[in-house]
Design an enzyme around this catalytic site. Structure first.
Site, PDB file in Angstrom:
ATOM      1  N   THR A 202      11.686 -25.787 -27.654  1.00  8.73           N
ATOM      2  CA  THR A 202      10.574 -26.628 -28.089  1.00  8.73           C
ATOM      3  C   THR A 202       9.547 -25.712 -28.739  1.00  8.73           C
ATOM      4  OG1 THR A 202      10.967 -28.155 -26.256  1.00  8.73           O
ATOM      5  CG2 THR A 202       8.843 -28.314 -27.376  1.00  8.73           C
TER       6      THR A 202
ATOM      7  N   LYS B 134      10.555 -33.966 -30.843  1.00  3.49           N
ATOM      8  CA  LYS B 134      10.535 -33.432 -29.477  1.00  3.49           C
ATOM      9  C   LYS B 134       9.110 -33.335 -28.940  1.00  3.49           C
ATOM     10  CE  LYS B 134      11.522 -31.014 -25.757  1.00  3.49           C
ATOM     11  NZ  LYS B 134      11.939 -31.665 -24.512  1.00  3.49           N
TER      12      LYS B 134
ATOM     13  N   LYS C 208       1.463 -25.999 -23.359  1.00  2.00           N
ATOM     14  CA  LYS C 208       1.879 -25.459 -24.662  1.00  2.00           C
ATOM     15  C   LYS C 208       2.349 -26.570 -25.591  1.00  2.00           C
ATOM     16  CE  LYS C 208       5.984 -24.297 -25.181  1.00  2.00           C
ATOM     17  NZ  LYS C 208       7.261 -24.885 -25.708  1.00  2.00           N
TER      18      LYS C 208
END
Length: 296
Positions: free
Chosen positions: A94, A170, A239
Site C-alpha cells: 500500500t 486501495k 500512514k
C-alpha cells in the site's frame, strides 16, 4: 514461474509461502535473514542481495511504506537496476499514488513492466490464500501474473491499465475501513455506557443490518478491547490515511471525514498506541465517554 519475493513481514511471509506451495520457483529477500530462512525451509531459494531476487520473470514486493519500497526499487543495486528487460515488478504494497507513478515511469525507462496489485485482507487471509487483489497495469502483464495472483487470493480484480489507479483504490478502501472502525467505536461507546453488553451489541449488528466481515472482525476486537497482537498497526493505518488525504489534495477532493480520522489516529499514536492494531482507533470513543469498560 521463476520469481523473486521481497518483504517477508506478516503478510509477505504468508504470501511467499503460498507461492512456494503452488509450485513456483521463489527466491526470497528480506533485510532480516531469519525471515528468509523460514521460507527456505519450505522450499524457497535465499537471496543475499536484492539483485539476486531479480533474476526471473517477475519480482513481487510487499513492503511497509513508500520509503521502504523506494530504497529497494530505486536505489543503486535495486530492482530497476537489476531486473531483466521485459520482466515485471509487481508491487503489492500500500503505497502513495505519487510513488506508483514514479515507479511506472522508471520501469518503462528501463524496458521493464510495472504492475500495482495491492491487497485487501489481514494476515490470516494471506495465510489462507483468501486475499482480494486489485491489479492495475498493462493488461498483458496482468495476464502473465494471474497464476501468481491465483496462488495468493480468492479473487483478482483488474481495475485499470494505469498502475497508480490500483493504489488509489486501495487507499480509498482503507479509508472506508478506518471510517467503519471509528463509527463502530462510537456506537459501541454509546450503548456500552448505557449498560448494554458490548459483545451482544456487535452480534446483533452483524447478524442483522451489518452482516459484513469488517463489522464482525473490528466490532469484535473493539468490544473485547483486544488490540494486541497487531495484525495491522495503528502506525500503518495512520500512514494510509495520510496517503489518501495527499491523493485527495492533488485531485482537489475534500475529505472531511478523512481529516477527522487523521487527527484520531494522531491522538492514538501520541498516547503510545503506535504498535497496537489499528482497530484501537475504535477504543478512543469509549475513553472519551469515560466508560470504565474502555481500555485505558
Amino acid at each position: 514461474m521463476k520469481i523473486g519475493f521481497i518483504g517477508l513481514g506478516h503478510m509477505g511471509s504468508a504470501m511467499a509461502a503460498n507461492l512456494v506451495k503452488a509450485g513456483h520457483h521463489v527466491t526470497v529477500f528480506n533485510r532480516s535473514p531469519e525471515k528468509r530462512r523460514k521460507l527456505v525451509e519450505l522450499g524457497a531459494h535465499e537471496a543475499a542481495r536484492i539483485a539476486d531476487a531479480c533474476r526471473g520473470e517477475a519480482v513481487i514486493t510487499m513492503l511497509a511504506d513508500d520509503a521502504a519500497l523506494s530504497s529497494v526499487a530505486l536505489a543503486d543495486g535495486g530492482i530497476i537496476g537489476s531486473l531483466p528487460r521485459g520482466a515485471i515488478h509487481v508491487s503489492m504494497s500500500t503505497i502513495s499514488v505519487a510513488l506508483a507513478r514514479e515507479l511506472t515511469k522508471a520501469h518503462a525507462g528501463a524496458g521493464q513492466r510495472f504492475i500495482a496489485a495491492p491487497v485487501f485482507g489481514r494476515p490470516e487471509a494471506a495465510a489462507a490464500a483468501k486475499l482480494f487483489i486489485v491489479a492495475a497495469g498493462e493488461p498483458a502483464a496482468v495476464e502473465t501474473c494471474l497464476p501468481l495472483f491465483n496462488a495468493l487470493g480468492q479473487k483478482t480484480l483488474p481495475i485499470s491499465p494505469e498502475p497508480a489507479a490500483a493504489n488509489l483504490v486501495k487507499l480509498s478502501g482503507n479509508f472506508l475501513l478506518a471510517s467503519a472502525i471509528e463509527a463502530l467505536g462510537e456506537a459501541i461507546a454509546l450503548v456500552s455506557k448505557a449498560g448494554v453488553d458490548r459483545r451482544a451489541y456487535v452480534e446483533l449488528l452483524t447478524s442483522t443490518i451489518f452482516p459484513a466481515p469488517v463489522y464482525a472482525t473490528y466490532g469484535g476486537l473493539i468490544a473485547a478491547n483486544r488490540f494486541e497482537p497487531a495484525a495491522f498497526t495503528a502506525a500503518l493505518g495512520f500512514k494510509d490515511i495520510r496517503l489518501a488525504l495527499a491523493a485527495a489534495e492533488s485531485l482537489r477532493v475534500p475529505m472531511p471525514l478523512g481529516s477527522l480520522l487523521h487527527d484520531r489516529f494522531l491522538r492514538l499514536l501520541a498516547e503510545g498506541g503506535e504498535s497496537l492494531d489499528w482497530s484501537a482507533l475504535g477504543g478512543l470513543a469509549g475513553r472519551d465517554a469515560g466508560d470504565a469498560r474502555a481500555p485505558g
